[in-house]
Design a protein around this motif. Structure first.
Motif, PDB file in Angstrom:
ATOM      1  N   TRP A  35       0.853  -1.187   0.000  1.00 32.14           N
ATOM      2  CA  TRP A  35       0.000   0.000   0.000  1.00 32.14           C
ATOM      3  C   TRP A  35       0.888   1.235   0.000  1.00 32.14           C
ATOM      4  CZ3 TRP A  35      -5.365   0.420  -0.211  1.00 32.14           C
ATOM      5  CH2 TRP A  35      -6.044  -0.809  -0.208  1.00 32.14           C
ATOM      6  N   LYS A  36       0.470   2.197  -0.802  1.00 35.91           N
ATOM      7  CA  LYS A  36       1.155   3.486  -0.863  1.00 35.91           C
ATOM      8  C   LYS A  36       0.284   4.514  -0.146  1.00 35.91           C
ATOM      9  CE  LYS A  36       2.451   7.101  -4.185  1.00 35.91           C
ATOM     10  NZ  LYS A  36       2.380   7.496  -5.612  1.00 35.91           N
ATOM     11  N   ILE A  37       0.837   5.132   0.890  1.00 36.02           N
ATOM     12  CA  ILE A  37       0.101   6.127   1.670  1.00 36.02           C
ATOM     13  C   ILE A  37       0.833   7.458   1.578  1.00 36.02           C
ATOM     14  CG2 ILE A  37      -0.712   6.773   3.972  1.00 36.02           C
ATOM     15  CD1 ILE A  37      -0.825   3.749   4.594  1.00 36.02           C
ATOM     16  N   THR A  38       0.128   8.490   1.149  1.00 37.19           N
ATOM     17  CA  THR A  38       0.724   9.820   1.012  1.00 37.19           C
ATOM     18  C   THR A  38       0.070  10.778   1.989  1.00 37.19           C
ATOM     19  OG1 THR A  38       1.160   9.436  -1.342  1.00 37.19           O
ATOM     20  CG2 THR A  38       1.218  11.715  -0.576  1.00 37.19           C
ATOM     21  N   PHE A  39       0.900  11.451   2.773  1.00 35.95           N
ATOM     22  CA  PHE A  39       0.422  12.466   3.701  1.00 35.95           C
ATOM     23  C   PHE A  39       0.618  13.850   3.087  1.00 35.95           C
ATOM     24  CE2 PHE A  39       1.482   8.885   6.504  1.00 35.95           C
ATOM     25  CZ  PHE A  39       0.295   8.781   7.223  1.00 35.95           C
ATOM     26  N   ALA A  40      -0.362  14.723   3.307  1.00 32.48           N
ATOM     27  CA  ALA A  40      -0.347  16.068   2.730  1.00 32.48           C
ATOM     28  C   ALA A  40       0.810  16.893   3.276  1.00 32.48           C
ATOM     29  CB  ALA A  40      -1.672  16.770   3.019  1.00 32.48           C
ATOM     30  N   GLU A  41       1.085  17.983   2.597  1.00 32.42           N
ATOM     31  CA  GLU A  41       2.202  18.845   2.974  1.00 32.42           C
ATOM     32  C   GLU A  41       2.007  19.446   4.366  1.00 32.42           C
ATOM     33  OE1 GLU A  41       4.268  20.562  -0.959  1.00 32.42           O
ATOM     34  OE2 GLU A  41       2.251  21.336  -0.636  1.00 32.42           O
ATOM     35  N   GLN A  42       3.116  19.681   5.019  1.00 29.70           N
ATOM     36  CA  GLN A  42       3.146  20.265   6.357  1.00 29.70           C
ATOM     37  C   GLN A  42       2.593  21.692   6.327  1.00 29.70           C
ATOM     38  OE1 GLN A  42       7.162  20.615   7.742  1.00 29.70           O
ATOM     39  NE2 GLN A  42       6.613  21.165   9.845  1.00 29.70           N
ATOM     40  N   GLU A  43       1.922  22.063   7.415  1.00 32.38           N
ATOM     41  CA  GLU A  43       1.462  23.436   7.575  1.00 32.38           C
ATOM     42  C   GLU A  43       1.907  23.978   8.917  1.00 32.38           C
ATOM     43  OE1 GLU A  43      -2.709  23.890   6.984  1.00 32.38           O
ATOM     44  OE2 GLU A  43      -2.637  23.347   4.846  1.00 32.38           O
ATOM     45  N   MET A  44       2.188  25.261   8.943  1.00 31.90           N
ATOM     46  CA  MET A  44       2.554  25.945  10.169  1.00 31.90           C
ATOM     47  C   MET A  44       1.657  27.172  10.295  1.00 31.90           C
ATOM     48  SD  MET A  44       4.742  25.277  12.571  1.00 31.90           S
ATOM     49  CE  MET A  44       6.051  24.352  11.787  1.00 31.90           C
ATOM     50  N   ASP A  45       0.775  27.163  11.301  1.00 29.88           N
ATOM     51  CA  ASP A  45      -0.197  28.250  11.467  1.00 29.88           C
ATOM     52  C   ASP A  45      -0.986  28.473  10.183  1.00 29.88           C
ATOM     53  OD1 ASP A  45       0.654  28.669  14.111  1.00 29.88           O
ATOM     54  OD2 ASP A  45       2.222  30.063  13.461  1.00 29.88           O
ATOM     55  N   SER A  46      -1.429  27.362   9.594  1.00 28.44           N
ATOM     56  CA  SER A  46      -2.254  27.350   8.378  1.00 28.44           C
ATOM     57  C   SER A  46      -1.506  27.802   7.125  1.00 28.44           C
ATOM     58  CB  SER A  46      -3.515  28.207   8.555  1.00 28.44           C
ATOM     59  OG  SER A  46      -4.306  27.712   9.614  1.00 28.44           O
ATOM     60  N   VAL A  47      -0.183  27.961   7.215  1.00 28.42           N
ATOM     61  CA  VAL A  47       0.625  28.312   6.049  1.00 28.42           C
ATOM     62  C   VAL A  47       1.352  27.060   5.573  1.00 28.42           C
ATOM     63  CG1 VAL A  47       2.513  29.727   5.159  1.00 28.42           C
ATOM     64  CG2 VAL A  47       0.923  30.686   6.844  1.00 28.42           C
ATOM     65  N   GLN A  48       1.161  26.719   4.320  1.00 30.59           N
ATOM     66  CA  GLN A  48       1.727  25.491   3.768  1.00 30.59           C
ATOM     67  C   GLN A  48       3.228  25.604   3.564  1.00 30.59           C
ATOM     68  OE1 GLN A  48       1.057  24.188  -0.498  1.00 30.59           O
ATOM     69  NE2 GLN A  48      -0.357  22.793   0.529  1.00 30.59           N
ATOM     70  N   ILE A  49       3.921  24.496   3.804  1.00 32.54           N
ATOM     71  CA  ILE A  49       5.357  24.405   3.542  1.00 32.54           C
ATOM     72  C   ILE A  49       5.525  23.556   2.290  1.00 32.54           C
ATOM     73  CG2 ILE A  49       7.610  23.732   4.459  1.00 32.54           C
ATOM     74  CD1 ILE A  49       6.298  23.928   7.269  1.00 32.54           C
ATOM     75  N   LYS A  50       6.031  24.148   1.245  1.00 30.31           N
ATOM     76  CA  LYS A  50       6.118  23.470  -0.037  1.00 30.31           C
ATOM     77  C   LYS A  50       7.065  22.272   0.016  1.00 30.31           C
ATOM     78  CE  LYS A  50       4.468  24.351  -3.327  1.00 30.31           C
ATOM     79  NZ  LYS A  50       3.166  23.793  -3.818  1.00 30.31           N
ATOM     80  N   ASN A  51       6.783  21.302  -0.842  1.00 29.47           N
ATOM     81  CA  ASN A  51       7.660  20.133  -1.054  1.00 29.47           C
ATOM     82  C   ASN A  51       7.779  19.255   0.185  1.00 29.47           C
ATOM     83  OD1 ASN A  51       8.228  21.558  -3.489  1.00 29.47           O
ATOM     84  ND2 ASN A  51       9.923  22.598  -2.485  1.00 29.47           N
ATOM     85  N   THR A  52       6.707  19.150   0.972  1.00 22.49           N
ATOM     86  CA  THR A  52       6.797  18.374   2.207  1.00 22.49           C
ATOM     87  C   THR A  52       5.795  17.216   2.269  1.00 22.49           C
ATOM     88  OG1 THR A  52       5.402  20.024   3.324  1.00 22.49           O
ATOM     89  CG2 THR A  52       7.786  20.218   3.620  1.00 22.49           C
ATOM     90  N   GLU A  53       5.285  16.785   1.144  1.00 26.31           N
ATOM     91  CA  GLU A  53       4.492  15.556   1.152  1.00 26.31           C
ATOM     92  C   GLU A  53       5.374  14.391   1.599  1.00 26.31           C
ATOM     93  OE1 GLU A  53       2.605  14.522  -2.485  1.00 26.31           O
ATOM     94  OE2 GLU A  53       1.052  16.059  -2.332  1.00 26.31           O
TER      95      GLU A  53
END
Length: 290
Positions: free
Chosen positions: A150-168
């Motif tokens: 199984w391949k499981i992908t978690f969404a990108e990290q956020e800090m105070d609702s601001v997304q951090i790119k390239n962090t899947e």
């Protein structure tokens, strides 16, 4: 240029190097703490850390660490560009869908928090869960094709609702457990308390920029950014950005720029909120790939 940047970025920045110096120049950040720099390790250190990391996980992980000591995808330890996971022994046991798969994925991310950057599983949001098929009976009249991973992908990290790119983060699980972790979050990086450049100031600074269209559409033309191309509101994002010594986490205004002369969708410009530097410039059509 690092591998996260578009092919057209270099030409754009070279073409406008003199203009960029004064484009948004002004107050400089002098806190001494921003941006946070994660150092780049040499290959010997990466090999040593990867060996320890794999040993700590029972030897079942075939994925490697990157040059910053994280589980983020990198080919630094690939032999002739080939991932070591391609030559691993495939576990050919069927795995039905079950809730424990997500639990196992989260558990290993926490266990390896110093490599993955994940300290709180409640912040992990599943973006995709997908079965990978293979045979458990691989010869004869009863050959099958069933989920063996199984391949499981978690969404990108956020800090105070601001997304951090390239962090899947993508995890692969077989019947013996997690065998690959690709991607990472970032711990303990400095978040600017104040913003030196507001989005209106940044938008105004981009008016008049000239863009070589050969790098985006192949056209032998120069496009000038007009005020009407900047009608969409910028938004905040954190951008991991590589340089000669390591990787920095920059807080940016992401400024949408429309293209008025054709079907090309336009661009996003990443502008540092502290010093006004234009850090990255890429096509909107590849935005979600970076």
């Amino acid at each position: 240029m690092n591998y996260h940047q578009t092919l057209g970025l270099l030409a754009v920045l070279v073409f406008f190097s003199s203009a960029a110096c004064g484009l948004l120049s002004g107050e400089q950040d002098n806190s001494g703490e921003y941006p946070t720099l994660y150092p780049r390790f040499d290959i010997t250190e990466v090999e040593k850390m990867t060996s320890q990391y794999q040993s700590e996980n029972g030897g079942h992980l075939c994925s490697t660490l990157n040059e910053f000591g994280f589980t983020g995808y990198s080919e630094i330890l690939f032999t002739e560009g080939e991932s070591p996971c391609l030559s691993r022994d495939v576990v050919r046991i069927e795995i039905p869908e079950q809730d424990t798969l997500i639990q196992a994925a989260k558990k290993i991310l926490i266990k390896n928090s110093s490599y993955t950057g994940v300290e709180d599983t409640s912040a992990l949001q599943v973006k995709e869960k997908m079965p990978l098929y293979g045979c458990t009976i691989c010869d004869g009249p009863d050959v099958d094709n069933v989920p063996i991973e199984w391949k499981i992908t978690f969404a990108e990290q956020e800090m105070d609702s601001v997304q951090i790119k390239n962090t899947e983060i993508t995890i692969f699980i077989d019947a013996k457990g997690v065998n690959r972790i690709w991607g990472n979050w970032y711990l303990n990086f400095t978040q600017p308390e104040f913003i030196n450049y507001g989005y209106v100031q940044v938008q105004n600074g981009l008016t008049g920029w000239k863009i070589d269209m050969r790098n985006f559409t192949g056209e032998e033309s120069i496009y000038t950014v007009l005020e009407r191309d900047l009608k969409q509101n910028p938004f905040l994002s954190y951008l991991p950005l590589e340089n000669e010594t390591g990787l920095e986490i920059r807080k940016c205004w992401v400024v949408p720029i429309e293209y008025s002369d054709g079907e090309f969708p336009g661009w996003f410009a990443y502008v540092d909120v502290m010093n006004g530097e234009v850090l990255k410039f890429n096509s909107q059509e590849v935005f979600n790939k970076f």
